[in-house]
Design an enzyme around this catalytic site. Sequence first.
Site, mmCIF file in Angstrom:
data_model
loop_
_atom_site.group_PDB
_atom_site.id
_atom_site.type_symbol
_atom_site.label_atom_id
_atom_site.label_comp_id
_atom_site.label_asym_id
_atom_site.label_seq_id
_atom_site.Cartn_x
_atom_site.Cartn_y
_atom_site.Cartn_z
ATOM 1 N N SER A 55 0.850 -1.184 0.000
ATOM 2 C CA SER A 55 0.000 0.000 0.000
ATOM 3 C C SER A 55 0.890 1.240 0.000
ATOM 4 C CB SER A 55 -0.889 0.000 1.237
ATOM 5 O OG SER A 55 -0.107 0.346 2.364
ATOM 6 N N LYS A 56 0.233 2.383 -0.038
ATOM 7 C CA LYS A 56 0.968 3.650 -0.088
ATOM 8 C C LYS A 56 1.971 3.787 1.060
ATOM 9 C CE LYS A 56 -2.499 6.413 -2.289
ATOM 10 N NZ LYS A 56 -3.605 7.263 -1.956
ATOM 11 N N ARG A 57 1.620 3.179 2.153
ATOM 12 C CA ARG A 57 2.509 3.194 3.305
ATOM 13 C C ARG A 57 3.930 2.749 2.929
ATOM 14 N NH1 ARG A 57 2.578 -0.682 6.761
ATOM 15 N NH2 ARG A 57 1.052 -1.839 5.536
ATOM 16 N N GLY A 103 5.526 3.363 0.291
ATOM 17 C CA GLY A 103 6.209 4.240 -0.668
ATOM 18 C C GLY A 103 5.496 4.170 -1.994
#
Length: 472
Positions: free
Chosen positions: A240-242, A244
């Site tokens: 996920s965006k977490r 990067g």
Amino acid sequence: MTVKTRFAPSPTGYLHVGGARTALYSWLYAKKHQGDFVLRIEDTDRERSTEESVAAIFEGMEWLMLGHDEGPFYQTQRFDRYKEQIEHLLEEGKAYRCYCSKERLEKLREEQQANKQNIGYDGHCRNLSADEQDTSKPHVIRFKNPLEGKVVFNDLIKGEIAVSNSELDDLIIARTDGTPTYNFTVVVDDLDMGISHVIRGDDHVNNTPRQINMIEALGSEVPKYAHVPMILGEDGKRLSKRHGAVGVMQYRDQGYLPQAVLNYLVRLGWSHGDQEVFSVEEMIEHFDLKDVNRAPSAFNTEKLNWLNQHYMKSLPAEEVLKHLQWHIDQAGLELSQGPDIKKLIPAMAERVKTLKELVLAVQYFYQDYEEFDAKAAKKHLRPVAREPLELAKKKLSEQSEWSAEQLHALVSATAEELELGMGKVGMPLRVAVTGSGMSPDLGITLEWIGKERVIKRIDMALEFIAEREAQS
Ligand code: GLU
């Protein structure tokens, strides 16, 4: 059988690496079998679909060089066709109008929860006669899922999957406003577009038995299915965006070559012996769904970096330049102000992992700098470096043949004359002419920077040393 695969993204964001990998696998499968690859935009969720997102998908696919043979088709342009098929199912008694109120459905749900039953529609309106219906009243349309038996399919990645029909309720295929629902549009499209192999993320595997039942109800042959396991982040959690970058174009922005990203993605969940590097031709030749891992794969940035460097070094420089150009423009570097970038690319790629770093690393060939890298200067532009720099400058000013070999010999001669080791001359000189300590072979560096700049920069280094001497 003619193979036809498709990539069917919902345009509700950028092209995610997971989506890109699914697209790549579908594309490869089609190419391998001399088939066609269809691009379909599943934009029926009008609240979440955006034009920017459609554009982002096209941009990502183009950057990855995954061209389509048919499409792009847009589901929003096919509403008439979905309606037609819904009518068809109604006429055949394979779908029905459901008038159940929200309240009834909620109550049903609560009861099912309380009784620990499967949650789902109970078929209340399934057998209403024409007399029992007032079609002017709000209603949805549900698909009559078979009540008995089970759906069995042989997933080309996961193996046999069987789901009993008693676990599947009667799915809504048209909402109260008449718009078709997701599972139905996919089915109609896969049939109309003649899709032979549905290759998609395994977040859809639960939809497949329902879709198969609908396809059979529509009287058509069921395509083959392959559900690709998801991608995990480096920490083993769902990517996920977490973690990067997850959008494909973010990889472009960070300085990755599409060739490296493709190679990375193909290996992320698929293998062919222990081969790591695959040209697109080799991918097409060797790709097979049966070699796709059943387990999710974890992202590994180090491997992506390694591949990126590999392609920066090994692709023809013109090809690298095509992609480097974007970064050059971003950095505002003027290539006319220095050596031919094409000869720099393979030499500099040894030292960097991304195109972005490559631009930074070649900057001094094209642009003057106002300051030396502080750390490098502190270490190498010390008073003891003054004499070797002065002598080197003198020799360089008198040097007429400006070739790497000659310049290298000149540096050696300077060291010899002063009875110093090569490093005592080479390092200060390198920092002086590049601004930092990082460069290819010194002779080559000097040759490519050019005489005028070299002399000017040595002067600048001597000034720096003089100031330092004055301060101490
Ligand atoms: N539109 C779906 C998605 O983006 C894919 C549907 C499919 O591949 O069947 O998740």
